[in-house]
Design an enzyme around this catalytic site. Structure first.
Site, PDB file in Angstrom:
ATOM      1  N   GLU A  81       0.818  -1.221   0.000  1.00  0.00           N
ATOM      2  CA  GLU A  81       0.000   0.000   0.000  1.00  0.00           C
ATOM      3  C   GLU A  81       0.850   1.271   0.000  1.00  0.00           C
ATOM      4  O   GLU A  81       0.376   2.334   0.384  1.00  0.00           O
ATOM      5  CB  GLU A  81      -0.959   0.004   1.186  1.00  0.00           C
ATOM      6  CG  GLU A  81      -1.927  -1.163   1.184  1.00  0.00           C
ATOM      7  CD  GLU A  81      -2.751  -1.265  -0.101  1.00  0.00           C
ATOM      8  OE1 GLU A  81      -3.115  -0.207  -0.644  1.00  0.00           O
ATOM      9  OE2 GLU A  81      -3.011  -2.392  -0.554  1.00  0.00           O
ATOM     10  N   ASP A 115      -1.100  -1.630  -9.304  1.00  0.00           N
ATOM     11  CA  ASP A 115      -1.771  -2.928  -9.207  1.00  0.00           C
ATOM     12  C   ASP A 115      -2.053  -3.516 -10.578  1.00  0.00           C
ATOM     13  O   ASP A 115      -2.656  -2.863 -11.441  1.00  0.00           O
ATOM     14  CB  ASP A 115      -3.098  -2.788  -8.448  1.00  0.00           C
ATOM     15  CG  ASP A 115      -2.894  -2.341  -7.015  1.00  0.00           C
ATOM     16  OD1 ASP A 115      -1.775  -2.501  -6.506  1.00  0.00           O
ATOM     17  OD2 ASP A 115      -3.857  -1.831  -6.411  1.00  0.00           O
TER      18      ASP A 115
END
Length: 674
Positions: free
Chosen positions: A125, A222
């Site tokens: 993250e 991602d």
């Protein structure tokens, strides 16, 4: 002579530990497989990839042909592998010994399975805290990537963020690449020719006026955006975006795909930098409590409307990732349970620690179940269950090596309130010394399950965007030719949601939360012995004594009353049943199946009922020493994800009530494994 911009293109692939097999199969079909097959056809398109350890193991086991493609691309020098913690933990919130263990475990796995030990690392993250630098450096990691936002917060301008910088912590050195936010939003959502044109425009610029320094276009995001996010499979593969983009890059004299390690080895650092504790911009909103998040979100919208957001966004600082631990009691509880078991494992003699123990701990450190935003899985029961499965299995192993006391008291979650642990090697309950005197955690060691793993409904910032009482809405791009909508900008409902679904709970979703005549009872802790915990109510008019005890596979809750008042006593028991509202769970009463846990159920004069659960692989038998009124209903929360707003069942809520017409009543929960 114009020098091409160095395109440093990387993708991050991750699936949470405990995710459903059908989700993994869909992710493989719509993303991992077509992405690897497409890239394999273009050996001159160099790129970096990070597959989290658990997902990599899964793909090797179930889809070896795709992993063979990946290994072939590694062998021919097309792919650079990036490291991380093996189970994708947020490194900043685990002990340093576990950071080193996790990073080293994954680097060794990459070397063994794909033949390349990583020099760079993906930070989960993109959570940055300088405390992680020593562990990364000690494991041979030379550089990491974080968002350009991190750098803007130090006062850097976007024009200065086309190379890497150097930081240090405790005499350990690490280089840092800034990911371009512009590229994160362009790839793959804007048309391929627009993305190519933007990259080519960067070739005309230079780093700080240095003609010799190669400018880098830095992208790492991602992989799920390339096929799993809404509309992206059709856009990226069926409509050919990915091939168009690759072909455009390879055809352009102004763009040169390169590896991070190649750029890092041949170019110079841009200088020393010290980044603040932060993550990506969206995360800074999600970590804040609802009211603060709304104020922060409103401020961002006002700044965009006024036209000064891009210039000053670095000074609009929200929360940090660790705020999730203080915002959600359930997240903090899991985290502190994990820390306590990590300390117990570290304290064992070397000859008693096993790789299996270590792996259980690492699996319990996987990030997904600890947070919630547009992503993050705190609201997903099966992901929290995976954390507890591993914690409870590890605790079982540790107890065999170093048995614990039957009862001990400690404030392990640091909320200022002691917890009382009672265990008998088969079951464990943990209660708080607060006014509810309820059970926070109820573990069945043979099932590796915590029946107290529920989630209290609290107000979320995104509630104001939920469409109430209407039809399910589907959001798609109005003009596909101009690109597709990012998941961050989609507002749709997957389920019909009513105002009552958003109402916050007035008390925790624990086991044995008691009320008298619809008023919550306030208790105080009295004492505990080798097998029982005792509480006393503060109500002097109708005093109640409450005692929890464990006998073999049974939890007994005994209530004692000093007089027969006729008042209505009620206790609420919230149970985490893995089948939730699916077909695998059922109520069984007098040998009849009455329905699943997602249904309403009312019974009078009940003495015994079974909650049977295929996913759990076991059952709970609830019995009472005298007949009671029984009510059951599902407990839902409203969550947001990249697919929209949805209702998720967190627990089955049982309410038992009876008039006080006898001096005592015992409620028993008996646990059986199939």
């Amino acid at each position: 002579m114009q020098r091409p911009v160095s395109l440093l293109f990387g993708v991050h692939a991750h699936q949470p530990i405990g995710n459903f097999p059908e989700v993994l199969e869909d992710a493989h079909f719509r993303c991992y497989k077509p992405f690897l097959e497409t890239l394999y056809r273009y050996p001159d398109f160099y790129f970096a990839v990070h597959f989290s350890g658990w997902l990599l193991d899964y793909l090797f086991k179930h889809y070896p042909q795709d992993m063979a493609l990946l290994k072939a691309m590694v062998n021919r020098g097309q792919v650079e592998l990036f490291g991380a913690g093996d189970t994708e933990p947020v490194l900043a919130v685990i002990p340093n010994r576990d950071r080193i263990g996790q990073i080293e475990a994954f680097s060794s796995k990459l070397a063994a399975t794909l033949g390349q030990r990583p020099q760079g690392a993906w930070l989960t993250e993109r959570v940055w805290e300088s405390t992680v630098v020593p562990a990364l450096a000690d494991c041979g990691i030379r550089y990491v990537i974080v968002d350009d936002y991190h750098f803007l917060c130090t006062g850097k301008s976007t024009a200065q963020l086309s190379g890497f910088y150097t930081t240090e912590e405790d005499a350990h050195q690490l280089d840092i690449f800034p990911i371009s936010e512009t590229l994160r939003y362009k790839l793959p959502f804007s048309p391929a020719n627009d993305a190519i044109a933007y990259l080519e425009s960067l070739a005309d610029q230079h780093l700080s006026g240095d003609e010799e320094q190669r400018r880098a276009a830095i992208y790492f995001d991602d992989i799920e955006k390339f096929g799993i996010w809404p509309e992206t499979y059709q856009w990226v593969y069926e409509k050919g975006w990915l091939e168009q983009f690759i072909q455009g890059v390879l055809a352009s004299p102004k763009i040169e795909p390169r590896h991070y390690h190649d750029y890092h080895a041949t170019e110079n650092t841009q200088g020393i930098i010290y980044l603040p504790t932060t993550s990506y911009i969206e995360m800074n909103t999600w970590t804040l409590p609802a009211e603060s998040a709304q104020a922060y979100d409103d401020l961002i919208k006002e700044s965009k409307a006024a036209g000064w957001y891009e210039q000053k966004k670095a000074y609009l600082r929200g929360g940090i990732w660790k705020n999730f631990l203080s915002r959600y009691p359930e997240s903090n509880w899991m985290h502190k349970r994990m820390l306590a078991l990590s300390a117990r494992l570290a304290g064992l003699p070397d000859n008693q620690r096993t790789p299996d123990m270590q792996q259980k701990l690492y699996a319990a450190q996987a990030n997904d179940a600890y947070w919630h935003g547009l992503f993050g899985g705190l609201y997903l029961p099966h992901l929290r269950r995976a954390i507890y499965n591993n914690l409870i299995e590890l605790e079982t192993m540790l107890d065999r090596c170093s048995p614990r006391e039957t009862v001990f008291i400690k404030d392990f979650d640091l909320d200022g309130m002691d917890e009382i642990h009672l265990q008998n090697n088969t079951l464990q309950i943990i209660t708080k010394r607060d006014r509810h005197a309820s059970i926070v955690e109820f573990d069945a060691y043979p099932l590796h399950h915590n029946f107290g793993d529920t989630l209290q409904r609290q107000t979320e910032q995104y509630y104001r965007n939920v469409q109430l009482d209407g039809q399910i809405s589907q959001g798609e791009s109005d003009n596909p030719e101009s690109g597709i909508v990012s998941a961050h900008d989609r507002v749709i409902n997957k389920h019909i949601i009513h105002a009552a679904d958003l109402k916050p709970d007035i008390h925790p979703r624990h086991l044995f939360v008691d009320s008298l005549n619809d008023t919550l009872i306030n208790y105080r802790y009295i004492t505990s012995d080798s097998g029982t915990i005792y509480f006393q109510s503060d109500n002097s008019q109708y005093p109640v004594e409450k005692a929890f005890s464990l006998i073999a596979n049974r939890l007994n809750a005994r209530y004692s009353f000093t007089e027969k008042s006729g008042s209505i006593f009620r206790t609420e028991i919230n149970l985490a049943m893995p089948s939730c509202d699916g077909m695998g769970g059922r109520f069984i009463y007098q040998d009849d199946i009455l329905g699943c846990f997602g249904q309403l159920l009312q019974l009078t004069q009940l003495n015994r009922i079974t909650l049977d659960d295929d996913t759990l692989g076991g059952r709970i038998i609830l019995s009472t020493s005298a007949p009671v009124q029984f009510n059951a209903q599902p407990h839902f929360t409203v969550s947001q994800s990249e697919h929209g707003f949805e209702k998720i069942m967190q627990a089955v809520t049982l309410q038992l009530e009876w008039p006080i017409q006898q001096h005592a009543l015992t409620v028993t929960l008996e646990i059986h494994k199939h």
